[in-house]
Design a protein around this motif. Structure first.
Motif, PDB file in Angstrom:
ATOM      1  N   ALA A  97       0.842  -1.207   0.000  1.00 19.45           N
ATOM      2  CA  ALA A  97       0.000   0.000   0.000  1.00 19.45           C
ATOM      3  C   ALA A  97       0.874   1.253   0.000  1.00 19.45           C
ATOM      4  CB  ALA A  97      -0.933  -0.012   1.208  1.00 19.45           C
ATOM      5  N   TYR A 101       0.611   3.895  -2.867  1.00 15.97           N
ATOM      6  CA  TYR A 101       0.197   5.264  -2.527  1.00 15.97           C
ATOM      7  C   TYR A 101       1.280   6.274  -2.909  1.00 15.97           C
ATOM      8  CZ  TYR A 101      -3.450   4.063   1.057  1.00 15.97           C
ATOM      9  OH  TYR A 101      -4.543   3.640   1.749  1.00 15.97           O
ATOM     10  N   HIS A 201       0.704  14.849  -2.392  1.00 11.20           N
ATOM     11  CA  HIS A 201      -0.694  14.392  -2.322  1.00 11.20           C
ATOM     12  C   HIS A 201      -1.147  14.181  -0.879  1.00 11.20           C
ATOM     13  CE1 HIS A 201       2.080  11.091  -2.804  1.00 11.20           C
ATOM     14  NE2 HIS A 201       1.197  10.165  -2.556  1.00 11.20           N
ATOM     15  N   PRO A 208     -10.071  18.772  -1.024  1.00 12.13           N
ATOM     16  CA  PRO A 208     -10.407  17.385  -0.675  1.00 12.13           C
ATOM     17  C   PRO A 208     -10.174  16.416  -1.841  1.00 12.13           C
ATOM     18  CG  PRO A 208     -12.367  18.810  -0.686  1.00 12.13           C
ATOM     19  CD  PRO A 208     -11.202  19.691  -0.971  1.00 12.13           C
ATOM     20  N   THR A 209      -9.430  15.375  -1.575  1.00 18.02           N
ATOM     21  CA  THR A 209      -9.187  14.334  -2.565  1.00 18.02           C
ATOM     22  C   THR A 209      -9.463  12.985  -1.908  1.00 18.02           C
ATOM     23  OG1 THR A 209      -6.889  14.212  -1.896  1.00 18.02           O
ATOM     24  CG2 THR A 209      -7.364  15.599  -3.792  1.00 18.02           C
ATOM     25  N   THR A 210      -9.685  11.980  -2.716  1.00 22.43           N
ATOM     26  CA  THR A 210      -9.764  10.612  -2.216  1.00 22.43           C
ATOM     27  C   THR A 210      -8.500   9.901  -2.667  1.00 22.43           C
ATOM     28  OG1 THR A 210     -12.172  10.534  -2.185  1.00 22.43           O
ATOM     29  CG2 THR A 210     -11.031   8.435  -2.350  1.00 22.43           C
ATOM     30  N   VAL A 211      -7.664   9.536  -1.709  1.00 26.43           N
ATOM     31  CA  VAL A 211      -6.375   8.918  -2.034  1.00 26.43           C
ATOM     32  C   VAL A 211      -6.499   7.410  -1.899  1.00 26.43           C
ATOM     33  CG1 VAL A 211      -3.939   8.783  -1.431  1.00 26.43           C
ATOM     34  CG2 VAL A 211      -5.152  10.948  -1.215  1.00 26.43           C
ATOM     35  N   GLY A 212      -6.222   6.709  -3.000  1.00 23.96           N
ATOM     36  CA  GLY A 212      -6.217   5.250  -2.946  1.00 23.96           C
ATOM     37  C   GLY A 212      -7.584   4.629  -3.179  1.00 23.96           C
ATOM     38  N   GLY A 213      -8.457   5.330  -3.886  1.00 25.78           N
ATOM     39  CA  GLY A 213      -9.796   4.794  -4.173  1.00 25.78           C
ATOM     40  C   GLY A 213      -9.768   3.819  -5.347  1.00 25.78           C
ATOM     41  N   LEU A 214     -10.870   3.764  -6.061  1.00 25.62           N
ATOM     42  CA  LEU A 214     -10.991   2.783  -7.144  1.00 25.62           C
ATOM     43  C   LEU A 214     -10.416   3.321  -8.437  1.00 25.62           C
ATOM     44  CD1 LEU A 214     -14.756   1.827  -6.611  1.00 25.62           C
ATOM     45  CD2 LEU A 214     -12.755   0.956  -5.409  1.00 25.62           C
ATOM     46  N   THR A 215      -9.812   2.421  -9.230  1.00 27.12           N
ATOM     47  CA  THR A 215      -9.394   2.806 -10.582  1.00 27.12           C
ATOM     48  C   THR A 215      -9.816   1.718 -11.563  1.00 27.12           C
ATOM     49  OG1 THR A 215      -7.218   1.820 -10.205  1.00 27.12           O
ATOM     50  CG2 THR A 215      -7.382   4.220  -9.963  1.00 27.12           C
ATOM     51  N   TRP A 216     -10.068   2.147 -12.788  1.00 25.46           N
ATOM     52  CA  TRP A 216     -10.361   1.217 -13.881  1.00 25.46           C
ATOM     53  C   TRP A 216      -9.046   0.642 -14.389  1.00 25.46           C
ATOM     54  CZ3 TRP A 216     -15.214   0.147 -13.705  1.00 25.46           C
ATOM     55  CH2 TRP A 216     -16.161   1.131 -13.384  1.00 25.46           C
ATOM     56  N   HIS A 223      -1.053   4.107 -13.645  1.00 27.12           N
ATOM     57  CA  HIS A 223      -0.467   4.248 -12.309  1.00 27.12           C
ATOM     58  C   HIS A 223       0.797   3.387 -12.178  1.00 27.12           C
ATOM     59  CE1 HIS A 223      -0.530   2.775  -7.954  1.00 27.12           C
ATOM     60  NE2 HIS A 223      -0.318   4.062  -7.814  1.00 27.12           N
TER      61      HIS A 223
ATOM     62  N   THR B   4      -3.283   8.279  -7.285  1.00 26.61           N
ATOM     63  CA  THR B   4      -4.689   7.903  -7.328  1.00 26.61           C
ATOM     64  C   THR B   4      -5.520   8.879  -6.513  1.00 26.61           C
ATOM     65  OG1 THR B   4      -4.304   6.394  -5.534  1.00 26.61           O
ATOM     66  CG2 THR B   4      -4.308   5.454  -7.746  1.00 26.61           C
ATOM     67  N   ALA B   5      -5.002  10.077  -6.294  1.00 21.63           N
ATOM     68  CA  ALA B   5      -5.758  11.090  -5.581  1.00 21.63           C
ATOM     69  C   ALA B   5      -6.731  11.753  -6.547  1.00 21.63           C
ATOM     70  CB  ALA B   5      -4.817  12.131  -4.999  1.00 21.63           C
ATOM     71  N   ALA B   6      -8.011  11.612  -6.287  1.00 17.87           N
ATOM     72  CA  ALA B   6      -9.019  12.181  -7.173  1.00 17.87           C
ATOM     73  C   ALA B   6      -9.455  13.537  -6.627  1.00 17.87           C
ATOM     74  CB  ALA B   6     -10.213  11.243  -7.264  1.00 17.87           C
ATOM     75  N   THR B   8     -11.663  16.813  -6.043  1.00 19.30           N
ATOM     76  CA  THR B   8     -13.050  17.250  -6.095  1.00 19.30           C
ATOM     77  C   THR B   8     -13.029  18.763  -6.025  1.00 19.30           C
ATOM     78  OG1 THR B   8     -13.359  17.367  -3.708  1.00 19.30           O
ATOM     79  CG2 THR B   8     -13.783  15.255  -4.751  1.00 19.30           C
ATOM     80  N   ALA B  71     -14.840  15.686   1.306  1.00 22.72           N
ATOM     81  CA  ALA B  71     -13.825  15.852   2.350  1.00 22.72           C
ATOM     82  C   ALA B  71     -12.631  15.006   1.932  1.00 22.72           C
ATOM     83  CB  ALA B  71     -14.357  15.385   3.708  1.00 22.72           C
ATOM     84  N   PRO B  72     -11.430  15.321   2.435  1.00 17.28           N
ATOM     85  CA  PRO B  72     -10.282  14.471   2.104  1.00 17.28           C
ATOM     86  C   PRO B  72     -10.469  13.072   2.681  1.00 17.28           C
ATOM     87  CG  PRO B  72      -9.590  16.496   3.238  1.00 17.28           C
ATOM     88  CD  PRO B  72     -11.077  16.425   3.349  1.00 17.28           C
ATOM     89  N   VAL B  73     -10.222  12.072   1.837  1.00 19.03           N
ATOM     90  CA  VAL B  73     -10.425  10.675   2.252  1.00 19.03           C
ATOM     91  C   VAL B  73      -9.163   9.861   1.968  1.00 19.03           C
ATOM     92  CG1 VAL B  73     -11.704   8.545   1.791  1.00 19.03           C
ATOM     93  CG2 VAL B  73     -12.928  10.727   1.869  1.00 19.03           C
ATOM     94  N   ALA B  75      -8.195   6.025   1.573  1.00 24.95           N
ATOM     95  CA  ALA B  75      -8.725   4.669   1.453  1.00 24.95           C
ATOM     96  C   ALA B  75      -7.669   3.724   2.017  1.00 24.95           C
ATOM     97  CB  ALA B  75      -9.007   4.351  -0.010  1.00 24.95           C
TER      98      ALA B  75
END
Lengths: 390, 308
Positions: A97, A101, A201, A208-216, A223, B4-6, B8, B71-73, B75
């Motif tokens: 991970a 990441y 990152h 606000p970002t989502t780090v480590g979420g889903l990818t196609w 990546h 992989t930081a998306a 928003t 919000a920042p997440v 995973a």
């Protein structure tokens, strides 16, 4: 600090703590701590260190030690921990991970045989099992090499062109528990050498970002390809870090590959860690009796330094690999890489020697026997089990 | 460098009431979706950092480069939410940053694979709010038993109905002596929001357990989700209570003594329970046993309404 007589573990603990302290004007430093022989003294050192801006969390497992590093790195801090053997195995999910990441965590891996059966002595199978985890890997051959490589590790990991975790491996007991005189740099020099850590990152409430979420699949491949590109930039970044090191500290640590007498050698042996130091002595002795041999210390295993290795082996017709590790069903793990590196050199005989597994002593005499075997060889065979062959 | 930081659209601090944005792919009638919205509402004044391990909650974010979270997440890996949150909180503390750090995890990541990590973070009294949305099933993988699954429930890995009772996670967390532990129901909105705010305000570790309906796993009608968890409270199956510092109990709803009819009102609307696998008398006795314990604790170690 200056010149001090210290154990490898003490040196590692000191360097991690001082590197962490060097980030005190930025986001500070943090990590998780969990004991396992033979690295325990490192995390003890970290827990006792009085940080100006740092926190080492005593967690319940290696898996969580790495998770704390992941969280702290996502918070923008300089991060580090240490582990060994089954601890690294237990940590594995979060080791991957951390790589995926792309967090610049530095981990000391004190090499120890994976159990069962239980054995606390050196074998590189533990860290090498993590070779595909998107971590840069260095193998230190001595206490001083360890001290210097830890600083190089932070420079490489946190370089914006790399942004990958780095593992620095050393031999359990042979290095971790023996003492050598080393130059332990003062805080001011380390401050001068290490820039503030910047994790681009890191989580930020304003963005606000989502780090480590889903990818196609397509994004996932992209990546992975970016990680490969970052790995390919490591040799250049490492050379820069070494140049800068020499300016600040007045000595020049070994790079990805270090050689002894390879220029005109037709028989070359390759090793890493303390085996490489013993091997260097054997080569010097044999040169004194006019044998045409050389050696390569493979300090960096990931990314594998193919280019530097090909250059070092340019004149060789026989190459031996000392592997203190074993991939069941295949052979030595360094050997696999060397053989792949030499795929365009059908003129070279490549022989693997499995030696010192489970902590067996690799003495100059043992290496001498293997050199004799290599010199007399007509063709290569399956990996030779040194302990079983004698 | 891409990660992989998306990204928003940034929401200004204090403007985070819509924690879960429109367009997410959650099932109709999902209790977790309601819980996330109310979490954002409860934290209105503050932007949180959220750690979500493997569970429906991270699928909720959607695929890169989009995310449904405002919000920042982070995973995290399945077992690591409380440890990743520990690292985030440690760095925030070093930088004198009061940003709340929230773990949002399912029952699999809480009762099962993440329990050691959760226990250790609670034992260290980390200043984080750990929220478990308990749908009593591994919902994200299509409905397998967890240790939160009630006795008698059919899942794909308990095809004969689960044997053994649901794990008392509240009892485990209370035993750590953490500053705050509470159960929440999305059928009790004011109680829910108050407990979220209490958890945020009390320094140290808070554990919140949300009874979270899952129409897909419970084989129930999406428009009955709120009714179902209301029945769970009113029949005594899901007590609403809170415990301060592991020893001061307060019961928030005191339902009538359980009856088979009331329990049946809850169970008969879900096809995960069948009369073949569920011994109603046994369920009733278990509810009574639980309430005897809670009643005794509240009587002996109670905390008054205005005292927290």
């Amino acid at each position: 600090m200056g010149r001090e007589l210290v154990t490898g573990n003490h040196a590692a603990g000191y360097m991690l703590a001082r590197a962490g302290e060097a980030n005190r004007s930025a986001r500070g430093c943090a990590g998780g701590a969990y004991p396992i022989t033979p690295q325990t003294e490192i995390i003890e050192f970290l827990r006792k260190f009085d940080f100006a801006k740092g926190e080492i969390v005593p967690v319940e497992s290696e898996h969580s030690a790495m998770a704390v590093c992941i969280g702290a790195a996502l918070g923008g801090a300089r991060t580090f921990t240490a582990s060994s053997s089954n601890g690294l195995a237990y940590m594995t999910e979060n080791v991957f991970a951390a790589g995926f990441y792309r967090l610049p965590i530095v981990m000391i891996a004190v090499n120890r045989t994976l159990g069962p059966p239980w054995n606390i002595w050196v074998d590189q199978g533990d860290s090498l099992a993590l070779r595909d985890a998107a971590w840069v890997q260095f193998y230190a051959d001595s206490h001083q090499d360890l001290v210097d490589t830890i600083l190089l590790a932070f420079r490489v990991a946190e370089d914006q062109r790399v942004m990958l975790p780095v593992m620095v491996a050393l031999d359990g007991f042979v290095t971790s528990h023996t003492q050598m005189v080393v130059d332990l740099p003062d805080q001011e020099l380390i401050d001068a050498y290490l820039p503030d850590c910047n994790v681009p990152h890191k989580l930020d409430v304003h963005h606000p970002t989502t780090v480590g979420g889903l990818t196609w699949p397509k994004e996932t491949e992209h990546h992975r390809r970016e990680i490969q590109s970052a790995m390919e930039r490591v040799p250049g970044v490492l050379e820069e870090a070494i140049d800068e090191f020499e300016k600040v500290f007045g000595r020049r640590p070994d790079g990805a590959v270090a050689t002894e007498q390879t220029e005109d050698a037709n028989t070359i042996m390759i090793a890493c860690n303390t085996m490489a130091r013993t091997l260097r002595r054997v080569v010097k002795d044999r040169r004194a009796s006019e044998q045409n041999v050389g050696m390569v210390k493979c300090k960096m295993f990931r990314p594998f330094p193919r280019e530097a290795m090909l250059t070092a082996l340019e004149g060789a017709t026989r190459v031996g690999v000392l592997d203190r590790n074993h991939s069941p069903g295949s052979g030595g793990i360094f050997w696999q890489e060397i053989a792949a590196t030499l795929r365009e050199r059908p003129d070279v005989l490549v022989q693997d020697y499995l030696v010192g597994l489970g902590g067996g002593d690799v003495t100059p005499e043992v290496i001498g026997e293997l050199f004799d075997d290599l010199i007399e060889r007509r063709r290569s065979e399956e990996p030779v089990w040194k302990e079983l062959a004698v | 460098m891409s990660t992989t930081a998306a990204e928003t659209t940034a929401c200004a601090p204090g403007q985070c009431e819509h924690l879960l944005r429109a367009g997410n792919t959650n099932c109709a009638g999902c209790g977790m979706s309601v819980g996330l919205q109310w979490l954002g509402e409860a934290l209105n004044e503050e932007q949180p950092l959220v750690v979500i391990p493997a569970c429906c909650g991270i699928v909720t974010a959607g695929a890169f480069p989009t995310t449904a979270y405002n919000a920042p997440v982070a995973a995290s890996t399945f077992a690591s939410a409380a440890a990743v949150a520990t690292g985030l909180r440690a760095v925030a503390r070093l930088n004198r940053d009061r940003t709340p750090v929230i773990c949002w995890a399912g029952d699999g990541g809480t009762y099962d694979i993440g329990l050691a990590t959760l226990s250790a973070a609670a034992e260290r009294n980390e200043d984080i709010v750990y929220i478990c949305y308990d749908n009593e099933i591994y919902g994200n993988t299509g409905g397998q038993r967890s240790s939160a699954t009630p006795e008698g429930v059919f899942t794909t890995t308990s095809p004969g109905g689960k044997s053994g009772r649901k794990k008392d996670i509240m009892g485990i967390m209370v035993a750590h002596g953490i500053p705050y532990a509470a159960t929440l129901s999305i059928a009790h909105r004011e109680d829910f929001l108050r407990k979220m705010r209490t958890a945020r305000q009390i320094p140290g570790f808070s554990f919140l357990l949300i009874h979270s309906p899952c129409p897909t796993g419970w084989k129930s009608e999406p428009d009955e989700s709120i009714d179902l968890v209301r029945y769970a409270v009113s029949c005594g199956l899901f007590p609403l209570y809170e415990v301060f510092h592991g020893e001061r109990y307060r019961i928030n709803e005191r339902p009538d003594p359980p009856t088979i009819e009331a329990i049946n009102e809850y169970m008969s609307r879900q096809r995960r329970y069948t009369s073949a696998a569920v011994d109603m008398e046994h369920v009733k006795r278990e509810i009574e046993r639980r309430w005897r314990f809670l009643g005794a604790m509240a009587a002996e170690f109670g905390v008054a309404e205005d005292e927290d």
